[in-house]
Design an enzyme around this catalytic site. Structure first.
Site, PDB file in Angstrom:
ATOM      1  N   LYS A   1       5.159 -21.766  18.480  1.00 15.06           N
ATOM      2  CA  LYS A   1       6.006 -21.216  17.309  1.00 15.06           C
ATOM      3  C   LYS A   1       7.485 -20.941  17.572  1.00 15.06           C
ATOM      4  O   LYS A   1       8.133 -20.784  16.906  1.00 15.06           O
ATOM      5  CB  LYS A   1       5.624 -19.557  17.290  1.00 15.06           C
ATOM      6  CG  LYS A   1       5.533 -18.807  18.722  1.00 15.06           C
ATOM      7  CD  LYS A   1       5.287 -17.441  18.567  1.00 15.06           C
ATOM      8  CE  LYS A   1       5.676 -16.662  19.869  1.00 15.06           C
ATOM      9  NZ  LYS A   1       4.569 -16.626  20.922  1.00 15.06           N
TER      10      LYS A   1
ATOM     11  N   LYS B   1       1.565 -29.721  21.807  1.00 15.29           N
ATOM     12  CA  LYS B   1       0.799 -28.598  20.849  1.00 15.29           C
ATOM     13  C   LYS B   1       1.697 -27.857  20.093  1.00 15.29           C
ATOM     14  O   LYS B   1       2.716 -27.904  20.427  1.00 15.29           O
ATOM     15  CB  LYS B   1      -0.262 -27.786  21.764  1.00 15.29           C
ATOM     16  CG  LYS B   1       0.382 -26.598  22.668  1.00 15.29           C
ATOM     17  CD  LYS B   1      -0.499 -25.998  23.491  1.00 15.29           C
ATOM     18  CE  LYS B   1      -0.232 -24.934  23.953  1.00 15.29           C
ATOM     19  NZ  LYS B   1      -0.827 -23.881  24.423  1.00 15.29           N
TER      20      LYS B   1
ATOM     21  N   LYS C   1       7.863 -20.551  34.370  1.00 13.30           N
ATOM     22  CA  LYS C   1       8.772 -19.858  33.752  1.00 13.30           C
ATOM     23  C   LYS C   1       9.867 -19.349  34.817  1.00 13.30           C
ATOM     24  O   LYS C   1      11.019 -19.405  34.388  1.00 13.30           O
ATOM     25  CB  LYS C   1       8.014 -18.463  33.562  1.00 13.30           C
ATOM     26  CG  LYS C   1       7.321 -18.447  32.266  1.00 13.30           C
ATOM     27  CD  LYS C   1       6.930 -17.315  31.371  1.00 13.30           C
ATOM     28  CE  LYS C   1       6.330 -17.403  30.305  1.00 13.30           C
ATOM     29  NZ  LYS C   1       5.514 -16.287  29.879  1.00 13.30           N
TER      30      LYS C   1
END
Ligand code: TRP
Length: 328
Positions: free
Chosen positions: A196, A193, A112
């Protein structure tokens, strides 16, 4: 001693079938056997860029979506992290026993931090400490999460060990409980994968029937020439979903067709889409009903906080005492 289950939920109403099969289905099943705490982690969410005007709605939607998916507010303690200030207080105490180097080595932090263009906030670095506090505040021993959280769980165990070594036996070491369902892949790109943040990659539990049908119809199947009898990742993904949402008979029929080379993907997709639509119909309906009554969702949250609070307070009282915090 009976295991205490704890898991954290990101504040979003968008739950896709990958989340459901990987974790939420397990959370639902655990409610029959264990005391369970399911916590919407809004203080974790503010460590990433977000819109403050949206967060209250996202928080309520997360509660509604998880309840619609089967979490039961009567059996489980379903609550919002920020309602119980002991989470951040215990986090501070854990800050004081955690070496910075260990935080800087966490994979999720490094990923991140690398993606950030602006400077990295301290909350992102300390994220795993708050997560450890979440679990240990309730002396959670079993933490059902996705594989991406395994390192954070190992870290939480280390925090418990370190605290116990410094201040005396206080916390059990929480165990990670990984799902047994294969990774659900993105429908539009079976190399990664389901996510969202990528429209077309997922099916949300609350998607409308047409949206589900369209996403399944567009799913990538064969990417190259078939080698032997090995399924391509896209086809295997559809079969995994079929296994989860269709009857054993249906699965057998399509497997047979795959074996003898007569399988038509349009038909497989049509049946899978139909079965997804009918399996998810009650979830979608319940979600809509709850969203139409935000006061009911608030009641769930208030009630959950009322049950979480005494446990959190008792743990923190013991911790403060051990750490040498003045009591007057
Ligand atoms: N970090 C977890 C995630 O992103 C969410 C989380 C916060 C959590 N606190 C937790 C998970 C405690 C398990 C236990 O999914």
């Amino acid at each position: 001693m009976k295991d205490v289950v704890f898991s954290g939920i990101q504040p979003t109403g968008l739950i896709h079938v990958g989340n459901y099969l990987g974790a939420i289905r397990k959370w639902v099943a655990l409610q029959d056997r264990h005391p369970c705490y399911y916590c919407v982690v809004d203080y974790h969410a503010i460590t990433a860029p977000y819109d403050p005007a949206d967060l209250p709605r996202r928080t309520l939607e997360a509660v509604a979506a998880n309840v619609a998916a089967g979490l039961d507010p009567d059996r489980s303690v379903i609550f919002v992290q920020s309602q119980i200030p002991e989470h951040t207080e215990l986090c501070w105490i854990f800050n004081a026993v955690t070496p910075v180097g260990e935080l800087q080595r966490m994979t999720q932090y490094k990923d991140k931090a690398r993606q950030r263009r602006e400077s990295v906030n301290a909350g992102l670095l300390n994220y795993p400490i708050l997560q450890a506090a979440d679990i240990l505040l309730y002396r959670g021993t079993l933490v059902p999460v996705g594989e991406d959280q395994a390192q954070h769980l190992e870290f939480a165990r280390e925090v418990a060990r370190r605290f116990n070594a410094l201040y005396g036996e206080t916390f059990p070491e929480p165990q990670v409980m990984l799902g047994d369902f294969p990774r659900v892949l993105a429908l539009n790109d079976p190399a990664v994968k389901m996510s969202k943040s990528v429209p077309g990659s997922y099916i949300a539990l609350t998607d409308e029937p047409e949206t589900i049908r369209e996403a399944v119809a567009k799913a990538v199947t064969d990417t190259g020439p078939r080698t032997g009898n090995e399924m391509s990742p896209g086809v295997k993904n559809l079969f995994d979903l079929l296994g989860a949402f269709s009857s054993p008979d249906t699965v057998r029929r399509f497997q047979q067709a795959y074996q003898d080379g007569s399988l038509r993907y349009v038909e497989l997709k049509r049946v899978l889409a139909d079965d997804l639509v009918s399996a998810l119909e009650p979830v979608r309906r319940r979600y809509r009903e709850l969203l139409a009554r935000p006061d009911d969702i608030r009641d769930i949250v208030r009630n959950g906080a009322d049950r979480a609070r005494p446990v959190a307070r008792a743990t923190l009282a013991e911790v403060r005492e051990k750490v040498g915090i003045l009591r007057v």
